[in-house]
Design an enzyme around this catalytic site. Structure first.
Site, mmCIF file in Angstrom:
data_model
loop_
_atom_site.group_PDB
_atom_site.id
_atom_site.type_symbol
_atom_site.label_atom_id
_atom_site.label_comp_id
_atom_site.label_asym_id
_atom_site.label_seq_id
_atom_site.Cartn_x
_atom_site.Cartn_y
_atom_site.Cartn_z
ATOM 1 N N LYS A 1 12.695 -43.456 -1.765
ATOM 2 C CA LYS A 1 13.218 -42.706 -0.619
ATOM 3 C C LYS A 1 12.112 -42.079 0.221
ATOM 4 O O LYS A 1 10.961 -41.955 -0.194
ATOM 5 C CB LYS A 1 14.252 -41.676 -1.089
ATOM 6 C CG LYS A 1 15.560 -42.382 -1.470
ATOM 7 C CD LYS A 1 16.692 -41.454 -1.800
ATOM 8 C CE LYS A 1 17.981 -42.275 -2.006
ATOM 9 N NZ LYS A 1 19.074 -41.469 -2.550
ATOM 10 N N ARG B 1 18.688 -44.026 -10.865
ATOM 11 C CA ARG B 1 19.014 -45.259 -10.130
ATOM 12 C C ARG B 1 17.758 -45.734 -9.414
ATOM 13 O O ARG B 1 17.212 -45.012 -8.575
ATOM 14 C CB ARG B 1 20.134 -44.958 -9.132
ATOM 15 C CG ARG B 1 20.593 -46.126 -8.276
ATOM 16 C CD ARG B 1 21.623 -45.642 -7.256
ATOM 17 N NE ARG B 1 22.172 -46.726 -6.454
ATOM 18 C CZ ARG B 1 21.608 -47.220 -5.359
ATOM 19 N NH1 ARG B 1 20.453 -46.713 -4.918
ATOM 20 N NH2 ARG B 1 22.185 -48.205 -4.677
#
Length: 288
Positions: free
Chosen positions: A225, A265
């Site tokens: 991210k 994840r």
């Protein structure tokens, strides 16, 4: 307290003695980090099986990009992308999570063998979602979400990001419980990168204990991210591309595992699978 109790157990899911690793299969042409690479069914199933071979405990299959600025894919196209991949992986014995905001996709994926539903909107995007999940008895991942990110990062303004995310997640969990999903089948996710700046993501990661205080197992989805790009770039530099953030992701996986996350994840599984196993070994040594 045993490590299993510390992480919580999700009813209907396998029991792991450490933080679980959820590998990501994006069946999309436009995902921010691997768009187009696993776009056809055969390639996507093969990739999912490779992730399991690298140490993934379960695989999250999604057909819609949720990166900032992404436009929504239509329902028929999402079904066409997702359901055959879920069926292919489930038929090979893989524990499959379906990453969708649409009740119809969740329903058909569950019928095709998916074991749990990962809805980044926490049931807000589609009013039929919670009834579908409740009827199926499947576990449900409830993410902190403040709306669709078309056009950028909506409402990323917080006075106290940890308190607000905890309180908004608590409200969503209550709604999901009222909708008939069993308490022992709810997982919470702080929604890193969704309506959050880099500093917000870091503060949430520093306070995962507060999120675990909601009383449900915790999924941490930090992989590749933007906040990691910002950290790696430093104050003046340009963030490295998404695929160069995997070592940073594995570092977050180790820290999340240490703080009692139920699962992490990730796109690149091997480094994170190693990280959570090392964390587990260190926890075991501390207990001796």
């Amino acid at each position: 307290m045993s490590m299993q109790n510390r992480r919580g157990h999700v009813a209907g899911m396998p029991l792991w003695d450490r933080c679980a690793v959820m590998g990501v299969v994006n069946v999309t042409p436009d995902s921010f980090s691997d768009g187009g690479r696993w776009f056809d069914t055969t390639a996507a199933v093969k990739h999912g099986l490779e992730l399991v071979g690298e140490g993934a405990d379960l695989v999250d299959v999604g057909g819609e990009s949720t990166r900032p600025g992404a436009t929504r894919v239509d329902e028929a196209e999402e079904l066409r992308r997702v359901v055959p991949v879920v069926r292919g992986l489930a038929s090979e014995g893989v524990t499959v999570s379906v990453d969708t905001m649409r009740a119809s996709v969740a329903e058909q994926a569950l019928a095709a063998g998916a074991a749990l539903v990962n809805d980044v909107s926490g049931g807000l995007a589609d009013p039929a979602m919670i009834p579908v999940v409740a009827d199926s008895g499947a576990p449900f991942i409830v993410m902190h979400w403040r709306g669709f990110l078309e056009g950028g990062n909506v409402r990323g303004v917080y006075e106290d990001v940890v308190s607000e995310v905890v309180s908004e997640l608590h409200a969503r969990v209550e709604a999901v419980l009222e909708g008939g999903v069993a308490a022992d089948r709810i997982v919470v996710d702080p929604g890193l990168g969704f309506s959050k700046e880099a500093e917000h993501d870091l503060v949430l990661l520093a306070h995962l204990d507060r999120l675990r205080g909601l009383g449900h197992p915790l999924l941490v989805a930090a992989s590749r991210k933007r906040f990691l790009g910002r950290v790696l770039a430093g104050p003046e530099g340009a963030p490295p591309p998404a695929r160069e953030r995997d070592a940073a992701t594995a570092a977050v996986s180790a820290l999340a595992a240490q703080q009692g996350a139920w699962a992490v994840r990730v796109h690149e599984v091997r480094a994170t699978a190693d990280a959570v196993r090392v964390t587990r070994a260190i926890e075991g040594a501390r207990a001796r």
